[in-house]
Motif scaffolding. Structure first.
Motif, PDB file in Angstrom:
ATOM      1  N   MET A   1      48.690 -14.084  40.833  1.00 19.48           N
ATOM      2  CA  MET A   1      48.651 -13.378  42.096  1.00 19.48           C
ATOM      3  C   MET A   1      47.199 -13.354  42.590  1.00 19.48           C
ATOM      4  SD  MET A   1      49.608  -9.356  42.878  1.00 19.48           S
ATOM      5  CE  MET A   1      50.490  -9.274  41.379  1.00 19.48           C
ATOM      6  N   THR A   2      47.041 -13.616  43.874  1.00 17.17           N
ATOM      7  CA  THR A   2      45.690 -13.668  44.434  1.00 17.17           C
ATOM      8  C   THR A   2      45.206 -12.271  44.807  1.00 17.17           C
ATOM      9  OG1 THR A   2      46.458 -13.903  46.714  1.00 17.17           O
ATOM     10  CG2 THR A   2      46.188 -15.950  45.430  1.00 17.17           C
ATOM     11  N   GLN A   3      43.912 -12.175  45.039  1.00 15.75           N
ATOM     12  CA  GLN A   3      43.303 -10.916  45.471  1.00 15.75           C
ATOM     13  C   GLN A   3      43.872 -10.514  46.836  1.00 15.75           C
ATOM     14  OE1 GLN A   3      41.418  -9.036  43.543  1.00 15.75           O
ATOM     15  NE2 GLN A   3      41.268  -7.471  45.108  1.00 15.75           N
ATOM     16  N   THR A   4      44.119 -11.498  47.690  1.00 19.40           N
ATOM     17  CA  THR A   4      44.682 -11.234  49.014  1.00 19.40           C
ATOM     18  C   THR A   4      46.065 -10.600  48.885  1.00 19.40           C
ATOM     19  OG1 THR A   4      43.475 -13.115  49.927  1.00 19.40           O
ATOM     20  CG2 THR A   4      45.352 -12.323  51.199  1.00 19.40           C
ATOM     21  N   ALA A   5      46.903 -11.159  48.024  1.00 17.43           N
ATOM     22  CA  ALA A   5      48.248 -10.609  47.817  1.00 17.43           C
ATOM     23  C   ALA A   5      48.166  -9.186  47.278  1.00 17.43           C
ATOM     24  CB  ALA A   5      49.048 -11.499  46.872  1.00 17.43           C
ATOM     25  N   ARG A   6      47.225  -8.950  46.365  1.00 20.62           N
ATOM     26  CA  ARG A   6      47.054  -7.590  45.824  1.00 20.62           C
ATOM     27  C   ARG A   6      46.683  -6.606  46.930  1.00 20.62           C
ATOM     28  NH1 ARG A   6      44.399 -10.177  41.550  1.00 20.62           N
ATOM     29  NH2 ARG A   6      45.680 -10.172  39.688  1.00 20.62           N
ATOM     30  N   GLY A   9      49.748  -6.305  49.507  1.00 18.57           N
ATOM     31  CA  GLY A   9      50.875  -5.640  48.870  1.00 18.57           C
ATOM     32  C   GLY A   9      50.582  -4.175  48.594  1.00 18.57           C
ATOM     33  N   SER A  10      49.370  -3.901  48.141  1.00 24.46           N
ATOM     34  CA  SER A  10      48.968  -2.536  47.847  1.00 24.46           C
ATOM     35  C   SER A  10      48.874  -1.703  49.127  1.00 24.46           C
ATOM     36  CB  SER A  10      47.624  -2.553  47.114  1.00 24.46           C
ATOM     37  OG  SER A  10      47.290  -1.272  46.661  1.00 24.46           O
ATOM     38  N   SER A  11      48.353  -2.298  50.180  1.00 21.31           N
ATOM     39  CA  SER A  11      48.243  -1.586  51.461  1.00 21.31           C
ATOM     40  C   SER A  11      49.621  -1.233  52.011  1.00 21.31           C
ATOM     41  CB  SER A  11      47.488  -2.446  52.482  1.00 21.31           C
ATOM     42  OG  SER A  11      46.168  -2.663  52.057  1.00 21.31           O
ATOM     43  N   LEU A  12      50.553  -2.176  51.917  1.00 22.29           N
ATOM     44  CA  LEU A  12      51.908  -1.895  52.380  1.00 22.29           C
ATOM     45  C   LEU A  12      52.541  -0.797  51.529  1.00 22.29           C
ATOM     46  CD1 LEU A  12      54.226  -2.500  54.323  1.00 22.29           C
ATOM     47  CD2 LEU A  12      55.004  -4.255  52.706  1.00 22.29           C
ATOM     48  N   TYR A  13      52.271  -0.822  50.229  1.00 19.03           N
ATOM     49  CA  TYR A  13      52.828   0.212  49.362  1.00 19.03           C
ATOM     50  C   TYR A  13      52.279   1.593  49.752  1.00 19.03           C
ATOM     51  CZ  TYR A  13      54.391   3.007  45.541  1.00 19.03           C
ATOM     52  OH  TYR A  13      55.005   4.000  44.825  1.00 19.03           O
ATOM     53  N   GLU A  14      50.992   1.675  50.005  1.00 21.69           N
ATOM     54  CA  GLU A  14      50.394   2.960  50.382  1.00 21.69           C
ATOM     55  C   GLU A  14      51.018   3.498  51.664  1.00 21.69           C
ATOM     56  OE1 GLU A  14      46.110   2.588  50.348  1.00 21.69           O
ATOM     57  OE2 GLU A  14      46.157   1.835  48.281  1.00 21.69           O
ATOM     58  N   ARG A  70      61.125  -1.526  60.232  1.00 20.94           N
ATOM     59  CA  ARG A  70      60.110  -1.950  61.200  1.00 20.94           C
ATOM     60  C   ARG A  70      58.774  -2.274  60.522  1.00 20.94           C
ATOM     61  NH1 ARG A  70      61.458  -4.472  65.018  1.00 20.94           N
ATOM     62  NH2 ARG A  70      59.551  -5.591  65.174  1.00 20.94           N
ATOM     63  N   TYR A  71      58.366  -1.470  59.538  1.00 24.16           N
ATOM     64  CA  TYR A  71      57.102  -1.733  58.849  1.00 24.16           C
ATOM     65  C   TYR A  71      57.121  -3.108  58.163  1.00 24.16           C
ATOM     66  CZ  TYR A  71      55.613   3.111  59.514  1.00 24.16           C
ATOM     67  OH  TYR A  71      55.238   4.316  60.054  1.00 24.16           O
ATOM     68  N   LEU A  72      58.253  -3.474  57.597  1.00 31.88           N
ATOM     69  CA  LEU A  72      58.358  -4.763  56.923  1.00 31.88           C
ATOM     70  C   LEU A  72      58.301  -5.907  57.937  1.00 31.88           C
ATOM     71  CD1 LEU A  72      58.685  -6.512  54.442  1.00 31.88           C
ATOM     72  CD2 LEU A  72      61.146  -6.115  54.541  1.00 31.88           C
ATOM     73  N   VAL A  73      58.998  -5.774  59.044  1.00 34.45           N
ATOM     74  CA  VAL A  73      58.965  -6.812  60.086  1.00 34.45           C
ATOM     75  C   VAL A  73      57.531  -6.999  60.580  1.00 34.45           C
ATOM     76  CG1 VAL A  73      59.793  -7.494  62.386  1.00 34.45           C
ATOM     77  CG2 VAL A  73      61.352  -6.371  60.769  1.00 34.45           C
ATOM     78  N   ASN A  74      56.851  -5.895  60.848  1.00 37.29           N
ATOM     79  CA  ASN A  74      55.457  -5.982  61.310  1.00 37.29           C
ATOM     80  C   ASN A  74      54.538  -6.572  60.243  1.00 37.29           C
ATOM     81  OD1 ASN A  74      56.172  -4.958  63.803  1.00 37.29           O
ATOM     82  ND2 ASN A  74      55.612  -2.859  63.285  1.00 37.29           N
ATOM     83  N   PHE A  75      54.821  -6.257  58.980  1.00 37.64           N
ATOM     84  CA  PHE A  75      54.046  -6.824  57.868  1.00 37.64           C
ATOM     85  C   PHE A  75      54.215  -8.342  57.831  1.00 37.64           C
ATOM     86  CE2 PHE A  75      53.675  -8.001  53.324  1.00 37.64           C
ATOM     87  CZ  PHE A  75      52.359  -7.579  53.093  1.00 37.64           C
ATOM     88  N   LEU A  76      55.441  -8.813  57.984  1.00 40.62           N
ATOM     89  CA  LEU A  76      55.709 -10.253  58.001  1.00 40.62           C
ATOM     90  C   LEU A  76      54.991 -10.915  59.179  1.00 40.62           C
ATOM     91  CD1 LEU A  76      59.505 -10.215  57.105  1.00 40.62           C
ATOM     92  CD2 LEU A  76      57.645 -11.071  55.663  1.00 40.62           C
ATOM     93  N   LYS A  77      55.008 -10.258  60.322  1.00 43.36           N
ATOM     94  CA  LYS A  77      54.309 -10.790  61.500  1.00 43.36           C
ATOM     95  C   LYS A  77      52.805 -10.870  61.241  1.00 43.36           C
ATOM     96  CE  LYS A  77      57.516  -9.295  65.110  1.00 43.36           C
ATOM     97  NZ  LYS A  77      57.652  -8.414  66.291  1.00 43.36           N
ATOM     98  N   LEU A  78      52.270  -9.848  60.597  1.00 41.36           N
ATOM     99  CA  LEU A  78      50.844  -9.842  60.266  1.00 41.36           C
ATOM    100  C   LEU A  78      50.491 -11.005  59.343  1.00 41.36           C
ATOM    101  CD1 LEU A  78      48.088  -8.317  60.413  1.00 41.36           C
ATOM    102  CD2 LEU A  78      48.826  -7.106  58.347  1.00 41.36           C
ATOM    103  N   SER A  89      55.146 -13.639  48.309  1.00 40.67           N
ATOM    104  CA  SER A  89      55.694 -13.392  46.970  1.00 40.67           C
ATOM    105  C   SER A  89      54.735 -12.537  46.138  1.00 40.67           C
ATOM    106  CB  SER A  89      55.971 -14.721  46.268  1.00 40.67           C
ATOM    107  OG  SER A  89      56.565 -14.493  45.020  1.00 40.67           O
ATOM    108  N   GLY A  90      53.455 -12.827  46.208  1.00 41.25           N
ATOM    109  CA  GLY A  90      52.448 -12.033  45.491  1.00 41.25           C
ATOM    110  C   GLY A  90      52.376 -10.611  46.022  1.00 41.25           C
ATOM    111  N   CYS A  91      52.543 -10.451  47.338  1.00 39.04           N
ATOM    112  CA  CYS A  91      52.560  -9.109  47.939  1.00 39.04           C
ATOM    113  C   CYS A  91      53.734  -8.309  47.375  1.00 39.04           C
ATOM    114  CB  CYS A  91      52.673  -9.203  49.462  1.00 39.04           C
ATOM    115  SG  CYS A  91      51.254  -9.928  50.285  1.00 39.04           S
ATOM    116  N   CYS A  92      54.876  -8.978  47.219  1.00 44.16           N
ATOM    117  CA  CYS A  92      56.063  -8.321  46.646  1.00 44.16           C
ATOM    118  C   CYS A  92      55.790  -7.888  45.208  1.00 44.16           C
ATOM    119  CB  CYS A  92      57.256  -9.268  46.660  1.00 44.16           C
ATOM    120  SG  CYS A  92      57.917  -9.584  48.300  1.00 44.16           S
ATOM    121  N   GLN A  93      55.138  -8.763  44.447  1.00 38.02           N
ATOM    122  CA  GLN A  93      54.818  -8.433  43.048  1.00 38.02           C
ATOM    123  C   GLN A  93      53.916  -7.200  42.979  1.00 38.02           C
ATOM    124  OE1 GLN A  93      53.113 -12.235  41.874  1.00 38.02           O
ATOM    125  NE2 GLN A  93      54.743 -12.484  40.368  1.00 38.02           N
ATOM    126  N   GLU A  94      52.900  -7.158  43.837  1.00 40.48           N
ATOM    127  CA  GLU A  94      51.984  -6.017  43.823  1.00 40.48           C
ATOM    128  C   GLU A  94      52.692  -4.744  44.261  1.00 40.48           C
ATOM    129  OE1 GLU A  94      48.558  -3.675  43.380  1.00 40.48           O
ATOM    130  OE2 GLU A  94      49.197  -5.568  42.486  1.00 40.48           O
TER     131      GLU A  94
END
Length: 179
Positions: A1-6, A9-14, A70-78, A89-94
């Motif tokens: 998993m890359t630093q970007t994915a971490r 993924g972590s930001s979306l979790y927060e 909506r947050y997930l749709v916007n995340f995908l757009k981002l 996939s890495g974002c999901c793992q994080e």
């Protein structure tokens, strides 16, 4: 998993934790992840530089806008805007890692030569929960190379109860004695 994915993924979790949407988002993220696995050409399309960004975002809106949070749709757009769809996939793992950490859950993978029945899985789960002190999500995998016994991966530790593992351990001890 890359630093970007971490980071993503972590930001979306927060955000999800703040909005009390972690359960919903995790389930939907895994569904989208599975859809992406089944349709790699769609992910390729979303990353195609010859297609204008607005059009790619429109594709995401059409595919997920009416169904996903909506947050997930916007995340995908981002991710699409920043040409980071390959990091999903890495974002999901994080996201899952943070979720498991906050909910005292450990994931375990059990490998055996044959499929374990429900009783065996329940007994193994109980034992692993006792070892880890956490609720265990158990995934099963079969491998014909495992002649007998089980190999379990739990929180980065490998518990090897296979015949091959035991023979290997005995061989190692014999070599130490002889040397």
């Amino acid at each position: 998993m890359t630093q970007t994915a971490r980071l993503y993924g972590s930001s979306l979790y927060e955000l999800a934790a703040e909005e009390q949407l972690t359960d919903v988002l995790m389930e939907q993220m895994e569904e989208v992840r599975q859809l992406f696995r089944e349709n790699p050409e769609y992910v390729k399309l979303l990353g195609e530089p010859s297609i204008p960004g607005e059009k790619r975002e429109e594709l995401l809106e059409q595919a997920f806008g009416g169904q996903a949070q909506r947050y997930l749709v916007n995340f995908l757009k981002l991710l699409c805007q920043r040409d980071l769809m390959r990091e999903y996939s890495g974002c999901c793992q994080e996201f899952r890692r943070r979720y498991n950490e906050d909910h005292n859950i450990a994931e375990a993978l059990v490998t055996s030569a044959v499929v374990l029945d429900e009783t065996q899985m329940a007994a193994l789960k109980t034992k692993l929960e006792k070892i880890s002190g956490k609720q265990v999500l158990l995934t099963q995998k079969t491998d014909p190379k495992v002649v007998a016994g089980l190999r379990v991966e739990l929180e980065g530790r490998q518990l090897d109860g296979t015949v091959q593992g035991r023979l290997s351990e005995m061989s190692k001890k014999l070599n130490e004695v002889i040397v």
